[in-house]
Design a protein around this motif. Structure first.
Motif, PDB file in Angstrom:
ATOM      1  N   GLY A 260      41.241  51.525  31.487  1.00 48.06           N
ATOM      2  CA  GLY A 260      40.966  50.213  30.928  1.00 48.06           C
ATOM      3  C   GLY A 260      41.785  49.072  31.522  1.00 48.06           C
ATOM      4  O   GLY A 260      41.691  47.942  31.074  1.00 48.06           O
TER       5      GLY A 260
ATOM      6  N   ASP B 250      42.706  46.037  33.820  1.00 46.48           N
ATOM      7  CA  ASP B 250      41.921  45.031  34.523  1.00 46.48           C
ATOM      8  C   ASP B 250      42.414  44.973  35.970  1.00 46.48           C
ATOM      9  O   ASP B 250      43.556  44.635  36.235  1.00 46.48           O
ATOM     10  N   ASP B 251      41.532  45.363  36.889  1.00 45.35           N
ATOM     11  CA  ASP B 251      41.956  45.502  38.288  1.00 45.35           C
ATOM     12  C   ASP B 251      41.409  44.411  39.198  1.00 45.35           C
ATOM     13  O   ASP B 251      41.303  44.603  40.399  1.00 45.35           O
TER      14      ASP B 251
ATOM     15  N   SER C 261      39.836  51.072  42.375  1.00 45.51           N
ATOM     16  CA  SER C 261      38.911  50.364  41.481  1.00 45.51           C
ATOM     17  C   SER C 261      37.963  49.441  42.242  1.00 45.51           C
ATOM     18  O   SER C 261      36.788  49.317  41.889  1.00 45.51           O
TER      19      SER C 261
ATOM     20  N   ASP D 142      35.729  46.824  37.601  1.00 48.44           N
ATOM     21  CA  ASP D 142      37.016  46.213  37.245  1.00 48.44           C
ATOM     22  C   ASP D 142      37.731  46.895  36.074  1.00 48.44           C
ATOM     23  O   ASP D 142      38.678  46.335  35.503  1.00 48.44           O
ATOM     24  N   LYS D 143      37.281  48.067  35.717  1.00 49.08           N
ATOM     25  CA  LYS D 143      37.951  48.814  34.644  1.00 49.08           C
ATOM     26  C   LYS D 143      38.172  50.247  35.121  1.00 49.08           C
ATOM     27  O   LYS D 143      37.541  51.187  34.647  1.00 49.08           O
TER      28      LYS D 143
ATOM     29  N   CYS E 252      39.820  53.923  35.863  1.00 47.81           N
ATOM     30  CA  CYS E 252      40.663  54.881  35.147  1.00 47.81           C
ATOM     31  C   CYS E 252      41.614  55.584  36.100  1.00 47.81           C
ATOM     32  O   CYS E 252      42.506  56.298  35.679  1.00 47.81           O
TER      33      CYS E 252
END
Lengths: 159, 159
Positions: free
Chosen positions: A23, A25-26, A44, A75-76, A78
């Motif tokens: 989760g 933010d990348d 990501s 953009d999320k 893991c």
């Protein structure tokens, strides 16, 4: 002879020493001195890389293959790269025999290296090493992997 | 302890079953049904790829590394990819122990895949397999390799 797709197209994921952080933010490029954040960002933001395995057909030689992957919704990430591979392709067959693998990524396809050469240290490179393992069907992880892959690679959904 | 750069930065090339054709004009994308021409075009038009070797440090696991390469002057590919590697990097150390290697390329960085996913069969992929070998110093081939590399990767000339 007819086979159901399920026997051939399977979800795989790479387990390595790469720590996960679901989760995060990348979207923005991290400080290059922050190696972990940069690695997560590369995973990501990239949607393809080269998956290297030990080739059965080539007697144990290394075999790299261009693969699309996803580690989560856009953009999320893991931090765990998921793949949708088929055993019609040598990479999946190789990994069922020897699960050792590496996934190699460059910052170059993201477009943020400017005019720097892909080999220039300012253009980030990443090699994740670990084991490429089958995702267990009908699990929460399988649902997550499918959603991660299909959200970034719409063409996979039709396959 | 001081070392001269020459001990560390060496020219390597990949010998495989890829036939060569020195001086071919590779500017336009070939018919996708012509596999050999497409392979030569991918090698000539790409300037980086992933070089996979057998890792010494990881006990024989496959290890992919982002590398810049060149097979000749721009749009004049010879079909043999040349690299400028350093033994400070695991790829060169690995290949001095086990020369088996593969170089993996995608059409995606060239920009001619349009909206097709990098895993879509219409977006070409190539894996060259063979042996990664040192270029002999002070030979015509070494001159050719240096010229091929420096013409496409100006930053290498300063290293």
């Amino acid at each position: 002879m007819k086979f159901k797709g399920v026997y051939y197209i399977c979800l795989f994921f790479l387990i390595g020493s790469f720590e996960t952080s679901i989760g995060v933010d990348d979207t923005s490029k991290p400080d290059p001195l922050d190696g972990v954040a940069t690695a997560r960002w590369l995973v990501s933001q990239n949607n393809w890389g080269v998956l290297s395995t030990i080739s059965i057909e080539l007697g144990g030689a290394p075999f790299g293959n261009v693969v699309s992957f996803s580690d989560g919704l856009p953009d999320k990430g893991c931090g765990i790269p998921y793949f949708y591979l088929t055993t019609l392709d040598p990479t999946a067959r190789n990994t069922l025999k020897d699960e050792r693998a590496s996934l190699t990524l460059s910052e170059s396809p993201i477009g943020s290296c400017g005019k720097a050469d892909p080999e220039n240290p300012t253009c980030a490179k990443l090699t994740l090493t670990g084991k490429l393992t089958l995702v267990t069907e009908n699990t929460t992880e399988a649902e997550f992997a499918a959603s991660a892959l299909f959200s970034k690679h719409a063409e996979m959904k039709a396959s």
